[in-house]
Design an enzyme around this catalytic site. Structure first.
Site, short mmCIF file in Angstrom:
data_model
loop_
_atom_site.label_atom_id
_atom_site.label_comp_id
_atom_site.label_asym_id
_atom_site.label_seq_id
_atom_site.Cartn_x
_atom_site.Cartn_y
_atom_site.Cartn_z
N TYR A 146 0.85 -1.20 0.00
CA TYR A 146 0.00 0.00 0.00
C TYR A 146 0.88 1.24 0.00
O TYR A 146 1.86 1.33 0.75
CB TYR A 146 -0.92 0.03 1.22
CG TYR A 146 -1.94 1.15 1.13
CD1 TYR A 146 -3.15 0.94 0.49
CD2 TYR A 146 -1.68 2.41 1.65
CE1 TYR A 146 -4.08 1.97 0.37
CE2 TYR A 146 -2.60 3.44 1.53
CZ TYR A 146 -3.81 3.21 0.89
OH TYR A 146 -4.71 4.23 0.77
N GLN A 203 -10.95 -0.21 1.63
CA GLN A 203 -11.34 -0.99 0.45
C GLN A 203 -10.12 -1.59 -0.24
O GLN A 203 -10.18 -2.72 -0.76
CB GLN A 203 -12.16 -0.14 -0.53
CG GLN A 203 -11.56 1.16 -0.97
CD GLN A 203 -11.89 2.34 -0.04
OE1 GLN A 203 -12.16 2.15 1.13
NE2 GLN A 203 -11.86 3.54 -0.59
N ASN A 232 -3.54 5.84 5.98
CA ASN A 232 -4.32 6.64 6.92
C ASN A 232 -4.99 5.76 7.97
O ASN A 232 -4.75 4.55 8.03
CB ASN A 232 -5.35 7.50 6.17
CG ASN A 232 -6.36 6.65 5.39
OD1 ASN A 232 -6.60 5.49 5.69
ND2 ASN A 232 -6.96 7.25 4.38
N SER A 255 3.80 9.76 12.42
CA SER A 255 5.25 9.74 12.26
C SER A 255 5.93 10.60 13.32
O SER A 255 5.34 11.54 13.85
CB SER A 255 5.61 10.25 10.86
OG SER A 255 6.94 9.95 10.54
N GLN A 277 9.97 16.50 9.53
CA GLN A 277 9.07 15.50 10.09
C GLN A 277 7.70 16.10 10.37
O GLN A 277 6.67 15.46 10.14
CB GLN A 277 9.66 14.93 11.38
CG GLN A 277 9.08 13.60 11.79
CD GLN A 277 9.38 12.52 10.76
OE1 GLN A 277 10.44 12.48 10.18
NE2 GLN A 277 8.41 11.66 10.51
N HIS A 347 12.07 7.57 14.21
CA HIS A 347 13.37 8.00 13.68
C HIS A 347 14.19 8.61 14.80
O HIS A 347 13.69 9.47 15.53
CB HIS A 347 13.19 9.06 12.58
CG HIS A 347 12.26 8.66 11.48
ND1 HIS A 347 10.94 9.10 11.43
CD2 HIS A 347 12.44 7.87 10.40
CE1 HIS A 347 10.36 8.60 10.35
NE2 HIS A 347 11.24 7.85 9.71
N ASP A 380 14.31 8.45 4.08
CA ASP A 380 13.00 8.49 3.41
C ASP A 380 13.13 8.20 1.93
O ASP A 380 12.24 7.58 1.33
CB ASP A 380 12.37 9.87 3.58
CG ASP A 380 11.78 10.09 4.97
OD1 ASP A 380 11.61 9.10 5.71
OD2 ASP A 380 11.49 11.25 5.31
N GLU A 435 2.95 -33.65 31.91
CA GLU A 435 1.92 -32.70 31.47
C GLU A 435 0.52 -33.29 31.48
O GLU A 435 -0.45 -32.60 31.16
CB GLU A 435 2.26 -32.19 30.06
CG GLU A 435 3.53 -31.32 30.03
CD GLU A 435 3.78 -30.70 28.67
OE1 GLU A 435 3.11 -31.09 27.69
OE2 GLU A 435 4.66 -29.81 28.60
N HIS A 440 -0.03 -38.51 24.19
CA HIS A 440 1.29 -38.13 23.71
C HIS A 440 2.33 -39.17 24.14
O HIS A 440 3.20 -39.57 23.36
CB HIS A 440 1.69 -36.75 24.28
CG HIS A 440 1.05 -35.59 23.60
ND1 HIS A 440 -0.31 -35.43 23.51
CD2 HIS A 440 1.61 -34.51 22.97
CE1 HIS A 440 -0.58 -34.30 22.88
NE2 HIS A 440 0.57 -33.72 22.51
#
Length: 449
Positions: A146, A203, A232, A255, A277, A347, A380, A435, A440
């Site tokens: 994205y 979406q 976002n 950020s 920034q 950062h 960046d 256990e 087992h």
């Protein structure tokens, strides 16, 4: 709000070390989460359906196109939610020479770093009683990436995510970014995207996580095994919903940058890095820790001067972000390091004497930038390491995006010599009964000689 000292206004809030509030905030906005759930539900329902959708339900092509138009991702007269590879190539070829070369250079450095990371992890095997055990390293088949398309186009995020997935060895890479600018399309071409979805928000995450059916001749989208990249609050919320159905890199929040400096730092440079920034978003945060009071005053003055010279909307965005930003006068570099480790910034810049030594003392950060010339903005834009980094103190337990997000370490074992494996069998029988797992124990006893 910014504090004042006489008639001089500080752009950064001035606080004491004791006033630092270490808040581990949930990056998922509750309202956005509800809205994202509704969008995902609608995307996976047929017309007229009201029942809940099973986790395996794919996204409906018609709904994706409809919702993409509703939220302004694509034009109202659009007939597809996919950008063709030919359009991406054309966008790349039509860039001015300097822009195209910069994109090629950035992609080359990010790709080289990611490939070097990939080379550090290999298949291995070792002896065990009676046989061998080991692990294999392989990439997930399909990656979803994205790239935000809101306030600013971010082709750098295209390169950071797609080039890294490619270096990991993913067979298929799908990119989603709404209203893509020419430079974003060009970045998709150079990075090697297989399919470009020009939708955003929840979406887009749903389309990559669940796949799109391709009914009626629309473009089908394969579901992705891992989804990465910043976005976002609706992107973050949707990633939290699909996490588990597929993998995600992280739930990123606002950020942030933290600069540790002493009296040797350049206040113009420090101020510029804080502003860089702050202009990201109104909820971004810039933090200054210094052992020198005069340095803080000088940085304040530079921030005020430089921020006035910014164009809009950068200026107003940065000013808003600085309302939750602050500066602290520390008694020592050790105190700076301790505060920084508590804050665990995305950062971390070190601009001090023996900067590398100071950086090595720091434990919690997403990315480390050592020395005056190691600007965070170089990270960046493709120095090599990835710029998709953990925020909100999550660097205490995780790192940034890397090829490792797309890799699976799968273990195996085999026993060739039953006689040699008997001590291991006996230990398993004992532990199983300790256990209370009798089945087992009996399964292990079937391997006794």
């Amino acid at each position: 709000m910014a504090t004042t000292n006489g008639d001089k206004k500080h752009v950064l809030n001035h606080i004491t070390p004791e006033q630092v509030a270490i808040e581990i905030k949930d990056p998922v906005d509750p309202k956005a989460l509800e809205q994202a759930k509704a969008i995902l539900q609608e995307l996976r329902q047929k017309d007229g359906e009201t029942s809940s959708i099973a986790p395996t339900g794919v996204v409906r092509s018609s709904k994706l196109l409809e919702i993409g138009k509703r939220f302004g991702d694509i034009a109202q007269d659009a007939t597809t939610y996919v950008v063709s590879s030919e359009d991406c190539k054309k966008a790349f070829e039509e860039l001015p020479d300097g822009h195209r070369q910069a994109l090629v250079n950035i992609h080359g450095r990010v790709k080289a770093f990611a490939e070097a990371q990939r080379a550090t992890v290999k298949d291995m095997e070792m002896d065990i009683p009676g046989g061998k055990a080991g692990h294999t390293v392989s990439a997930c088949k399909a990656a979803g990436c994205y790239a935000p398309g809101g306030r600013y186009p971010l082709p750098s995020s295209v390169v950071m995510t797609v080039a890294t997935a490619r270096a990991a060895g993913c067979e298929k890479v799908i990119l989603a970014s709404p209203k893509p600018a020419q430079i974003t399309l060009a970045a998709a071409h150079i990075a090697g995207v297989d399919q470009f979805l020009c939708v955003g928000g929840a979406q887009a995450i749903a389309a990559m996580a669940y796949g799109v059916d391709g009914e009626g001749g629309a473009a089908a989208v394969a579901r992705c095994d891992c989804i990465c990249g910043p976005g976002n609050k609706w992107v973050t919320a949707a990633k939290s919903i699909v996490n588990g159905y597929c993998g995600i890199d992280m739930l990123a929040g606002p950020s942030e940058v933290l600069v540790i400096c002493d009296d040797t730092a350049n206040p113009e440079v420090v101020a510029a890095d804080l502003i860089a920034q702050a202009e990201h978003d109104v909820v971004a945060r810039a933090i200054l820790l210094s052992t020198d009071s005069d340095m803080i005053k000088n940085v304040d003055a530079e921030v005020a001067k430089q921020i006035d010279a910014l164009p809009e909307p950068n200026k107003s965005t940065a000013l808003e972000a600085l309302k939750q930003s602050f500066a602290i006068k520390c008694d020592s570099i050790d105190q700076c390091v301790a505060l920084s480790d508590d804050i665990a910034p995305e950062h971390l810049e070190i601009q001090t004497r023996e900067a590398m030594k100071v950086g090595e003392q720091c434990a919690n950060y997403g990315g480390l930038f050592v020395g005056e010339h190691a600007a965070e903005v170089l990270g960046d834009y493709g120095a090599g390491p990835n710029h998709t980094l953990p925020t909100g103190a999550t660097s205490r337990y995780t790192g940034g995006l890397s090829v490792f997000n797309f890799l699976r370490i799968r273990t195996w074992m085999r026993v060739d010599k039953a006689d040699d494996s008997q001590p291991m069998v006996q230990d398993s029988i004992v532990m199983a009964r300790l256990e209370g797992l009798e089945g087992h124990a009996r399964a292990a006893e079937k391997r006794q000689k």
